[in-house]
Design a protein around this motif. Structure first.
Motif, PDB file in Angstrom:
ATOM      1  N   LEU A  18       0.910  -1.382  -0.023  1.00 15.69           N
ATOM      2  CA  LEU A  18       0.139  -0.077  -0.144  1.00 15.69           C
ATOM      3  C   LEU A  18       0.753   1.147  -0.237  1.00 15.69           C
ATOM      4  CD1 LEU A  18      -2.544  -0.803   2.575  1.00 15.69           C
ATOM      5  CD2 LEU A  18      -2.559  -1.702   0.405  1.00 15.69           C
ATOM      6  N   MET A  19       1.873   1.074   0.177  1.00 12.23           N
ATOM      7  CA  MET A  19       2.438   2.084   0.350  1.00 12.23           C
ATOM      8  C   MET A  19       4.263   2.148  -0.627  1.00 12.23           C
ATOM      9  SD  MET A  19       3.420   2.844   4.509  1.00 12.23           S
ATOM     10  CE  MET A  19       0.988   2.722   4.960  1.00 12.23           C
ATOM     11  N   PRO A  20       3.978   1.906  -1.685  1.00 12.54           N
ATOM     12  CA  PRO A  20       5.510   1.803  -2.777  1.00 12.54           C
ATOM     13  C   PRO A  20       6.414   3.277  -2.124  1.00 12.54           C
ATOM     14  CG  PRO A  20       3.696   2.238  -4.154  1.00 12.54           C
ATOM     15  CD  PRO A  20       3.583   2.221  -2.945  1.00 12.54           C
ATOM     16  N   ALA A  21       7.541   2.599  -2.736  1.00 13.79           N
ATOM     17  CA  ALA A  21       8.483   3.791  -2.489  1.00 13.79           C
ATOM     18  C   ALA A  21       8.437   4.785  -3.996  1.00 13.79           C
ATOM     19  CB  ALA A  21      10.018   3.205  -2.375  1.00 13.79           C
ATOM     20  N   ARG A  22       8.012   4.161  -4.181  1.00  9.80           N
ATOM     21  CA  ARG A  22       7.519   5.518  -5.453  1.00  9.80           C
ATOM     22  C   ARG A  22       6.689   5.565  -6.320  1.00  9.80           C
ATOM     23  NH1 ARG A  22      12.349   6.461  -4.485  1.00  9.80           N
ATOM     24  NH2 ARG A  22      14.143   6.152  -5.174  1.00  9.80           N
ATOM     25  N   GLY A  23       5.959   6.747  -6.476  1.00  7.83           N
ATOM     26  CA  GLY A  23       4.412   7.511  -7.377  1.00  7.83           C
ATOM     27  C   GLY A  23       4.005   7.489  -5.950  1.00  7.83           C
ATOM     28  N   TYR A  24       2.560   6.848  -6.381  1.00  5.03           N
ATOM     29  CA  TYR A  24       1.394   7.675  -5.878  1.00  5.03           C
ATOM     30  C   TYR A  24       1.275   6.475  -4.216  1.00  5.03           C
ATOM     31  CZ  TYR A  24      -3.847   7.620  -4.794  1.00  5.03           C
ATOM     32  OH  TYR A  24      -4.594   8.004  -3.706  1.00  5.03           O
TER      33      TYR A  24
ATOM     34  N   VAL B 288      -7.429   3.291  -3.403  1.00  3.45           N
ATOM     35  CA  VAL B 288      -7.306   1.414  -3.730  1.00  3.45           C
ATOM     36  C   VAL B 288      -6.820   1.494  -5.681  1.00  3.45           C
ATOM     37  CG1 VAL B 288      -7.538  -1.390  -3.773  1.00  3.45           C
ATOM     38  CG2 VAL B 288      -7.679   0.503  -1.889  1.00  3.45           C
ATOM     39  N   THR B 289      -8.090   2.104  -6.273  1.00  2.00           N
ATOM     40  CA  THR B 289      -7.979   0.886  -7.819  1.00  2.00           C
ATOM     41  C   THR B 289      -6.656   2.615  -8.633  1.00  2.00           C
ATOM     42  OG1 THR B 289     -10.619   1.004  -7.542  1.00  2.00           O
ATOM     43  CG2 THR B 289      -8.886   1.534  -9.752  1.00  2.00           C
ATOM     44  N   LEU B 290      -6.458   3.196  -7.875  1.00  2.00           N
ATOM     45  CA  LEU B 290      -5.588   4.577  -8.074  1.00  2.00           C
ATOM     46  C   LEU B 290      -3.833   3.595  -7.917  1.00  2.00           C
ATOM     47  CD1 LEU B 290      -4.668   6.628  -9.919  1.00  2.00           C
ATOM     48  CD2 LEU B 290      -5.311   8.488  -7.498  1.00  2.00           C
ATOM     49  N   LEU B 291      -4.165   3.120  -6.876  1.00  2.00           N
ATOM     50  CA  LEU B 291      -2.531   2.590  -6.931  1.00  2.00           C
ATOM     51  C   LEU B 291      -2.387   1.512  -7.340  1.00  2.00           C
ATOM     52  CD1 LEU B 291      -0.849   1.798  -4.141  1.00  2.00           C
ATOM     53  CD2 LEU B 291      -2.236   0.958  -2.673  1.00  2.00           C
ATOM     54  N   SER B 292      -3.504   0.413  -8.061  1.00  2.00           N
ATOM     55  CA  SER B 292      -3.379  -0.525  -8.473  1.00  2.00           C
ATOM     56  C   SER B 292      -3.059  -0.258  -9.791  1.00  2.00           C
ATOM     57  CB  SER B 292      -4.795  -1.467  -8.887  1.00  2.00           C
ATOM     58  OG  SER B 292      -5.942  -0.630  -9.792  1.00  2.00           O
ATOM     59  N   VAL B 293      -3.156   0.533 -10.984  1.00  2.00           N
ATOM     60  CA  VAL B 293      -2.871   1.168 -11.823  1.00  2.00           C
ATOM     61  C   VAL B 293      -0.825   0.707 -12.193  1.00  2.00           C
ATOM     62  CG1 VAL B 293      -2.107   3.346 -13.906  1.00  2.00           C
ATOM     63  CG2 VAL B 293      -4.470   2.410 -12.452  1.00  2.00           C
ATOM     64  N   ARG B 294      -0.173   1.274 -11.267  1.00  2.21           N
ATOM     65  CA  ARG B 294       0.867   0.932 -11.732  1.00  2.21           C
ATOM     66  C   ARG B 294       1.475  -0.479 -10.533  1.00  2.21           C
ATOM     67  NH1 ARG B 294       3.340   6.908 -13.617  1.00  2.21           N
ATOM     68  NH2 ARG B 294       1.629   7.383 -14.975  1.00  2.21           N
ATOM     69  N   ASN B 295       0.953  -0.651  -9.536  1.00  2.00           N
ATOM     70  CA  ASN B 295       1.515  -1.122  -8.473  1.00  2.00           C
ATOM     71  C   ASN B 295       1.077  -2.909  -8.572  1.00  2.00           C
ATOM     72  OD1 ASN B 295       2.976   0.886  -7.270  1.00  2.00           O
ATOM     73  ND2 ASN B 295       1.627   1.678  -7.261  1.00  2.00           N
TER      74      ASN B 295
ATOM     75  N   ASN C 118      14.339  14.098   0.228  1.00  2.00           N
ATOM     76  CA  ASN C 118      15.238  14.618  -0.971  1.00  2.00           C
ATOM     77  C   ASN C 118      13.816  15.915  -1.344  1.00  2.00           C
ATOM     78  OD1 ASN C 118      16.969  13.337  -1.076  1.00  2.00           O
ATOM     79  ND2 ASN C 118      15.941  12.046  -1.935  1.00  2.00           N
ATOM     80  N   THR C 119      12.347  15.837  -1.685  1.00  2.00           N
ATOM     81  CA  THR C 119      11.439  16.621  -1.904  1.00  2.00           C
ATOM     82  C   THR C 119       9.918  16.627  -1.044  1.00  2.00           C
ATOM     83  OG1 THR C 119      10.484  14.907  -3.176  1.00  2.00           O
ATOM     84  CG2 THR C 119      12.040  16.895  -4.226  1.00  2.00           C
ATOM     85  N   PRO C 120       9.750  17.993  -0.756  1.00  2.00           N
ATOM     86  CA  PRO C 120       8.267  17.407  -0.216  1.00  2.00           C
ATOM     87  C   PRO C 120       6.961  16.947  -0.447  1.00  2.00           C
ATOM     88  CG  PRO C 120       8.819  20.136  -0.366  1.00  2.00           C
ATOM     89  CD  PRO C 120      10.094  19.061  -1.698  1.00  2.00           C
ATOM     90  N   VAL C 121       6.188  16.651   0.144  1.00  2.00           N
ATOM     91  CA  VAL C 121       4.747  15.605  -0.367  1.00  2.00           C
ATOM     92  C   VAL C 121       3.902  16.273  -0.183  1.00  2.00           C
ATOM     93  CG1 VAL C 121       4.497  13.111   0.038  1.00  2.00           C
ATOM     94  CG2 VAL C 121       6.359  13.388   0.116  1.00  2.00           C
ATOM     95  N   ALA C 122       3.064  16.400  -1.072  1.00  2.35           N
ATOM     96  CA  ALA C 122       1.654  16.302  -0.780  1.00  2.35           C
ATOM     97  C   ALA C 122       0.648  15.907  -0.418  1.00  2.35           C
ATOM     98  CB  ALA C 122       1.461  18.002  -1.472  1.00  2.35           C
ATOM     99  N   LEU C 123      -0.496  16.161  -0.457  1.00  2.00           N
ATOM    100  CA  LEU C 123      -1.945  15.099  -0.788  1.00  2.00           C
ATOM    101  C   LEU C 123      -2.263  14.817  -2.463  1.00  2.00           C
ATOM    102  CD1 LEU C 123      -4.056  15.245   2.401  1.00  2.00           C
ATOM    103  CD2 LEU C 123      -2.243  13.643   2.325  1.00  2.00           C
ATOM    104  N   LEU C 124      -2.796  13.861  -2.788  1.00  2.00           N
ATOM    105  CA  LEU C 124      -2.964  14.017  -4.151  1.00  2.00           C
ATOM    106  C   LEU C 124      -4.671  14.710  -3.834  1.00  2.00           C
ATOM    107  CD1 LEU C 124      -2.672  13.229  -7.567  1.00  2.00           C
ATOM    108  CD2 LEU C 124      -3.785  11.351  -6.779  1.00  2.00           C
TER     109      LEU C 124
END
Length: 290
Positions: free
Chosen positions: A34-40, A73-80, A184-190
């Motif tokens: 649920l928490m991939p190191a890259r992307g959403y 969860v659907t958005l997460l499944s697109v690339r993971n 390295n960079t800030p993080v914001a909610l989508l």
């Protein structure tokens, strides 16, 4: 969780990572997809209610509306690739949600709680530095303390970010959250319908012992200027800088000007004093990080 999945370990977090990798493996296996190191990764895992403490945060996760669970969860499944139980999570199945809550609690107890004193002290030091500037001068001066990570150019706060994106506050406040783990960079909610939040790397604290840093930097900067830079392991006024570095007030001011122009420190006026602070670049230089 992101740091545990990184192949290139951050030296600032090295001690924590060595301990964390030996703990909470079962909880990590549940949470990692649920928490991939890259992307959403899903916004529902970082609820605003967590400001009330761990249990408030977990309760908010368990009470996430089904439409939000399904969409994120659907958005997460697109690339993971996701485990089979993710479908039940997306449907808001009660048993799966409680298993997620259990994993979050176990992860906190085994991975975060043992290091909490160090985490909390660093966060509090960062917050103290920002709020002291805001209270003694104003909010714009506080925003300038984030340079070069964040750049305040009225009325826009700009940051390096993995994607090109504009967030419009539309009269809402912005919650700035110092993070022990954000590197390295800030993080914001989508989801821009949620209260605006910007998570940023907390100030990394003290650099290595002066002897280690000084021996490397003295040939480059000169012994006096290297000593001035090392003295700023915590914010200091010009007079404090002179006293701790063993130089005259005028010399301390001159060296601070050079270091500021090089992007290694920032200087903020507080009424009749000027307070100097290491930038992330200055911290990395003292720590020997690329």
């Amino acid at each position: 969780m992101h740091q545990l999945q990184e192949k290139r370990r951050d030296p600032v977090l090295d001690a924590w990572l060595r301990r964390a990798c030996r703990r909470g493996r079962q909880a990590q296996r549940v949470l990692a997809p649920l928490m991939p190191a890259r992307g959403y990764f899903p916004d529902f895992l970082t609820p605003a209610a967590a400001s009330g403490g761990l249990e408030c945060g977990i309760e908010a996760v368990l009470c996430t509306p089904r439409h939000q669970l399904r969409a994120e969860v659907t958005l997460l499944s697109v690339r993971n690739p996701l485990p089979t139980w993710a479908r039940a999570l997306a449907d808001g199945e009660t048993g799966t949600l409680h298993q997620l809550g259990k994993a979050l609690r176990q992860y906190h107890d085994s991975v975060l709680a043992p290091a909490w004193q160090d985490i909390a002290s660093r966060i509090e030091a960062d917050r103290l530095h920002r709020t002291r500037t805001q209270c003694s001068i104003d909010t714009e001066a506080m925003l300038r303390t984030f340079a070069p990570l964040l750049r305040w150019q009225r009325p826009v706060l700009a940051a390096d970010y993995p994607v090109d994106r504009d967030v419009h506050l539309q009269g809402r406040g912005l919650l700035l959250v110092p993070s022990y783990f954000c590197r390295n960079t800030p993080v914001a909610l989508l989801n821009e319908g949620l209260p605006p939040v910007l998570v940023y790397p907390a100030r990394t604290g003290r650099p290595p012992p002066p002897s280690a840093a000084g021996s490397r930097l003295a040939p480059l900067l000169g012994h006096t200027r290297a000593a001035v830079l090392q003295t700023l392991h915590e914010p200091r006024t010009t007079s404090e800088l002179a006293r701790h570095a063993g130089v005259s007030l005028s010399s301390a001011s001159e060296h601070a000007t050079v270091l500021r122009k090089a992007g290694l420190i920032t200087s903020t006026r507080e009424r009749h004093r000027v307070r100097h602070t290491l930038t992330p670049l200055g911290v990395d230089l003292l720590a020997g990080r690329a």
